[in-house]
Motif scaffolding. Structure first.
Motif, PDB file in Angstrom:
ATOM      1  N   ASP A   1      49.015  40.997  38.311  1.00  9.33           N
ATOM      2  CA  ASP A   1      48.686  41.228  39.407  1.00  9.33           C
ATOM      3  C   ASP A   1      49.987  40.661  40.480  1.00  9.33           C
ATOM      4  OD1 ASP A   1      46.835  42.886  39.067  1.00  9.33           O
ATOM      5  OD2 ASP A   1      45.124  41.499  40.154  1.00  9.33           O
ATOM      6  N   VAL A   2      50.492  41.344  41.425  1.00  8.51           N
ATOM      7  CA  VAL A   2      51.376  40.770  42.461  1.00  8.51           C
ATOM      8  C   VAL A   2      50.208  40.497  43.760  1.00  8.51           C
ATOM      9  CG1 VAL A   2      53.245  41.313  43.919  1.00  8.51           C
ATOM     10  CG2 VAL A   2      53.422  42.150  41.770  1.00  8.51           C
ATOM     11  N   VAL A   3      50.394  39.351  44.127  1.00  6.79           N
ATOM     12  CA  VAL A   3      49.343  38.794  45.333  1.00  6.79           C
ATOM     13  C   VAL A   3      50.467  38.295  46.286  1.00  6.79           C
ATOM     14  CG1 VAL A   3      47.678  38.348  43.604  1.00  6.79           C
ATOM     15  CG2 VAL A   3      49.336  36.573  44.377  1.00  6.79           C
ATOM     16  N   LEU A   4      49.796  38.456  47.717  1.00  3.07           N
ATOM     17  CA  LEU A   4      50.770  38.002  48.841  1.00  3.07           C
ATOM     18  C   LEU A   4      50.096  36.380  48.794  1.00  3.07           C
ATOM     19  CD1 LEU A   4      52.345  39.084  51.007  1.00  3.07           C
ATOM     20  CD2 LEU A   4      50.614  39.856  52.118  1.00  3.07           C
ATOM     21  N   LEU A   5      51.240  35.604  48.955  1.00  3.54           N
ATOM     22  CA  LEU A   5      50.864  34.033  48.984  1.00  3.54           C
ATOM     23  C   LEU A   5      51.228  33.602  50.467  1.00  3.54           C
ATOM     24  CD1 LEU A   5      52.816  33.320  45.772  1.00  3.54           C
ATOM     25  CD2 LEU A   5      50.424  33.568  46.191  1.00  3.54           C
TER      26      LEU A   5
ATOM     27  N   GLY B   1      53.769  37.059  44.814  1.00  2.00           N
ATOM     28  CA  GLY B   1      54.075  36.403  43.591  1.00  2.00           C
ATOM     29  C   GLY B   1      53.422  37.127  42.663  1.00  2.00           C
ATOM     30  N   THR B   2      53.764  36.684  41.457  1.00  2.00           N
ATOM     31  CA  THR B   2      53.146  37.443  40.311  1.00  2.00           C
ATOM     32  C   THR B   2      52.014  36.569  39.574  1.00  2.00           C
ATOM     33  OG1 THR B   2      54.963  39.090  39.696  1.00  2.00           O
ATOM     34  CG2 THR B   2      53.381  38.922  38.206  1.00  2.00           C
ATOM     35  N   VAL B   3      51.022  36.758  39.265  1.00  2.00           N
ATOM     36  CA  VAL B   3      50.074  36.001  38.624  1.00  2.00           C
ATOM     37  C   VAL B   3      50.300  35.921  37.159  1.00  2.00           C
ATOM     38  CG1 VAL B   3      47.829  35.304  38.035  1.00  2.00           C
ATOM     39  CG2 VAL B   3      48.100  36.488  40.311  1.00  2.00           C
ATOM     40  N   VAL B   4      50.609  34.758  36.615  1.00  3.71           N
ATOM     41  CA  VAL B   4      51.060  34.466  35.104  1.00  3.71           C
ATOM     42  C   VAL B   4      49.949  34.040  34.379  1.00  3.71           C
ATOM     43  CG1 VAL B   4      53.603  34.615  35.506  1.00  3.71           C
ATOM     44  CG2 VAL B   4      52.564  32.386  35.492  1.00  3.71           C
ATOM     45  N   ARG B   5      49.166  33.200  35.022  1.00  4.15           N
ATOM     46  CA  ARG B   5      47.980  32.602  34.292  1.00  4.15           C
ATOM     47  C   ARG B   5      46.882  32.323  35.155  1.00  4.15           C
ATOM     48  NH1 ARG B   5      48.943  26.862  31.445  1.00  4.15           N
ATOM     49  NH2 ARG B   5      50.231  27.051  33.398  1.00  4.15           N
ATOM     50  N   LEU B   6      45.586  32.318  34.854  1.00  9.38           N
ATOM     51  CA  LEU B   6      44.375  32.023  35.643  1.00  9.38           C
ATOM     52  C   LEU B   6      44.063  30.753  35.191  1.00  9.38           C
ATOM     53  CD1 LEU B   6      42.493  35.447  35.923  1.00  9.38           C
ATOM     54  CD2 LEU B   6      44.029  34.394  37.677  1.00  9.38           C
ATOM     55  N   LEU B   7      43.654  29.781  35.971  1.00  7.31           N
ATOM     56  CA  LEU B   7      43.220  28.359  35.606  1.00  7.31           C
ATOM     57  C   LEU B   7      41.787  28.555  36.122  1.00  7.31           C
ATOM     58  CD1 LEU B   7      46.295  26.559  37.110  1.00  7.31           C
ATOM     59  CD2 LEU B   7      45.599  27.216  34.673  1.00  7.31           C
TER      60      LEU B   7
ATOM     61  N   PHE C   1      57.409  28.407  39.511  1.00  8.35           N
ATOM     62  CA  PHE C   1      56.010  28.609  39.395  1.00  8.35           C
ATOM     63  C   PHE C   1      55.220  27.865  40.395  1.00  8.35           C
ATOM     64  CE2 PHE C   1      57.961  29.600  35.074  1.00  8.35           C
ATOM     65  CZ  PHE C   1      57.287  30.711  34.967  1.00  8.35           C
ATOM     66  N   GLN C   2      54.244  28.418  41.073  1.00 10.30           N
ATOM     67  CA  GLN C   2      53.345  27.706  42.035  1.00 10.30           C
ATOM     68  C   GLN C   2      52.068  27.635  41.445  1.00 10.30           C
ATOM     69  OE1 GLN C   2      53.887  29.226  45.725  1.00 10.30           O
ATOM     70  NE2 GLN C   2      56.094  28.550  45.925  1.00 10.30           N
ATOM     71  N   GLU C   3      51.122  26.599  41.614  1.00 13.83           N
ATOM     72  CA  GLU C   3      49.719  26.547  41.588  1.00 13.83           C
ATOM     73  C   GLU C   3      49.201  27.037  42.786  1.00 13.83           C
ATOM     74  OE1 GLU C   3      46.279  23.548  40.062  1.00 13.83           O
ATOM     75  OE2 GLU C   3      48.109  23.465  38.769  1.00 13.83           O
ATOM     76  N   VAL C   4      48.577  28.123  42.742  1.00 10.99           N
ATOM     77  CA  VAL C   4      47.767  28.413  44.077  1.00 10.99           C
ATOM     78  C   VAL C   4      46.358  28.717  44.069  1.00 10.99           C
ATOM     79  CG1 VAL C   4      50.040  29.494  45.020  1.00 10.99           C
ATOM     80  CG2 VAL C   4      48.415  30.858  43.641  1.00 10.99           C
ATOM     81  N   SER C   5      45.799  28.819  45.063  1.00  9.02           N
ATOM     82  CA  SER C   5      44.289  29.333  45.073  1.00  9.02           C
ATOM     83  C   SER C   5      44.110  30.710  45.007  1.00  9.02           C
ATOM     84  CB  SER C   5      43.554  28.821  46.363  1.00  9.02           C
ATOM     85  OG  SER C   5      42.307  29.388  46.347  1.00  9.02           O
ATOM     86  N   VAL C   6      43.379  31.531  44.346  1.00 12.30           N
ATOM     87  CA  VAL C   6      42.871  32.734  44.272  1.00 12.30           C
ATOM     88  C   VAL C   6      41.408  32.901  44.530  1.00 12.30           C
ATOM     89  CG1 VAL C   6      44.771  33.475  42.746  1.00 12.30           C
ATOM     90  CG2 VAL C   6      42.728  32.792  41.731  1.00 12.30           C
ATOM     91  N   ALA C   7      40.989  32.157  45.279  1.00 12.97           N
ATOM     92  CA  ALA C   7      39.456  31.971  45.603  1.00 12.97           C
ATOM     93  C   ALA C   7      39.219  33.374  46.592  1.00 12.97           C
ATOM     94  CB  ALA C   7      39.107  30.763  46.205  1.00 12.97           C
TER      95      ALA C   7
ATOM     96  N   GLU D   1      38.419  27.058  38.338  1.00 10.93           N
ATOM     97  CA  GLU D   1      38.243  26.657  39.615  1.00 10.93           C
ATOM     98  C   GLU D   1      38.899  27.490  40.737  1.00 10.93           C
ATOM     99  OE1 GLU D   1      38.027  22.407  40.589  1.00 10.93           O
ATOM    100  OE2 GLU D   1      36.997  22.272  38.651  1.00 10.93           O
ATOM    101  N   ASP D   2      38.960  28.704  40.352  1.00  7.41           N
ATOM    102  CA  ASP D   2      39.736  29.808  41.349  1.00  7.41           C
ATOM    103  C   ASP D   2      41.152  29.417  41.678  1.00  7.41           C
ATOM    104  OD1 ASP D   2      37.462  31.532  41.563  1.00  7.41           O
ATOM    105  OD2 ASP D   2      36.699  30.072  43.064  1.00  7.41           O
ATOM    106  N   MET D   3      41.955  29.115  40.719  1.00 10.00           N
ATOM    107  CA  MET D   3      43.232  28.688  40.908  1.00 10.00           C
ATOM    108  C   MET D   3      44.024  29.552  39.597  1.00 10.00           C
ATOM    109  SD  MET D   3      43.182  26.131  43.238  1.00 10.00           S
ATOM    110  CE  MET D   3      45.044  25.731  43.118  1.00 10.00           C
ATOM    111  N   ALA D   4      45.331  29.692  40.129  1.00  8.69           N
ATOM    112  CA  ALA D   4      46.272  30.290  39.248  1.00  8.69           C
ATOM    113  C   ALA D   4      47.691  29.934  39.411  1.00  8.69           C
ATOM    114  CB  ALA D   4      46.086  31.885  39.638  1.00  8.69           C
ATOM    115  N   VAL D   5      48.428  30.286  38.153  1.00  8.73           N
ATOM    116  CA  VAL D   5      49.756  29.889  38.175  1.00  8.73           C
ATOM    117  C   VAL D   5      50.543  31.166  38.753  1.00  8.73           C
ATOM    118  CG1 VAL D   5      51.772  29.101  36.798  1.00  8.73           C
ATOM    119  CG2 VAL D   5      49.566  27.915  36.628  1.00  8.73           C
ATOM    120  N   VAL D   6      51.579  31.145  39.599  1.00  6.67           N
ATOM    121  CA  VAL D   6      52.194  32.271  40.126  1.00  6.67           C
ATOM    122  C   VAL D   6      53.613  32.043  40.015  1.00  6.67           C
ATOM    123  CG1 VAL D   6      52.454  33.734  42.166  1.00  6.67           C
ATOM    124  CG2 VAL D   6      50.084  32.902  41.611  1.00  6.67           C
ATOM    125  N   TRP D   7      54.336  33.271  39.606  1.00 12.68           N
ATOM    126  CA  TRP D   7      55.820  33.103  39.712  1.00 12.68           C
ATOM    127  C   TRP D   7      56.062  33.797  41.165  1.00 12.68           C
ATOM    128  CZ3 TRP D   7      59.755  30.924  37.658  1.00 12.68           C
ATOM    129  CH2 TRP D   7      61.243  31.528  37.810  1.00 12.68           C
ATOM    130  N   ALA D   8      56.632  32.762  41.961  1.00 17.75           N
ATOM    131  CA  ALA D   8      56.914  33.157  43.309  1.00 17.75           C
ATOM    132  C   ALA D   8      58.254  33.793  43.585  1.00 17.75           C
ATOM    133  CB  ALA D   8      56.666  31.836  44.077  1.00 17.75           C
TER     134      ALA D   8
END
Length: 72
Positions: free
Chosen positions: A57-61, A23-29, A43-49, A31-38
């Motif tokens: 960034d493309v991250v593995l979810l 998924g691609t991080v589109v916005r950092l929130l 869109f999903q809200e996920v932890s990036v802690a 408390e270590d959270m981000a909005v990701v285009w999956a």
């Protein structure tokens, strides 16, 4: 007593059988959270802690958690 630990032999989690997906991080929130285009097209809200994620960034979810940065 068997001291053998479970080993991942497939591309799925041995705990929940869920696949990890990019998924691609589109916005950092806060408390270590981000909005990701999956990969599933939403869109999903996920932890990036666990990773040093940045916007773009493309991250593995997996299970609502970014577990690796795949590319910058």
């Amino acid at each position: 007593m068997n001291d053998e630990r479970p080993v991942c032999r497939e591309d799925v989690c041995i705990t929940c059988a869920d696949l990890a997906a990019p998924g691609t991080v589109v916005r950092l929130l806060d408390e270590d959270m981000a909005v990701v285009w999956a990969e599933n097209g939403c869109f999903q809200e996920v932890s990036v802690a666990l990773v040093p994620a940045q916007v773009g960034d493309v991250v593995l979810l997996h299970a609502g958690e970014a577990i690796a940065v795949v590319s910058r």
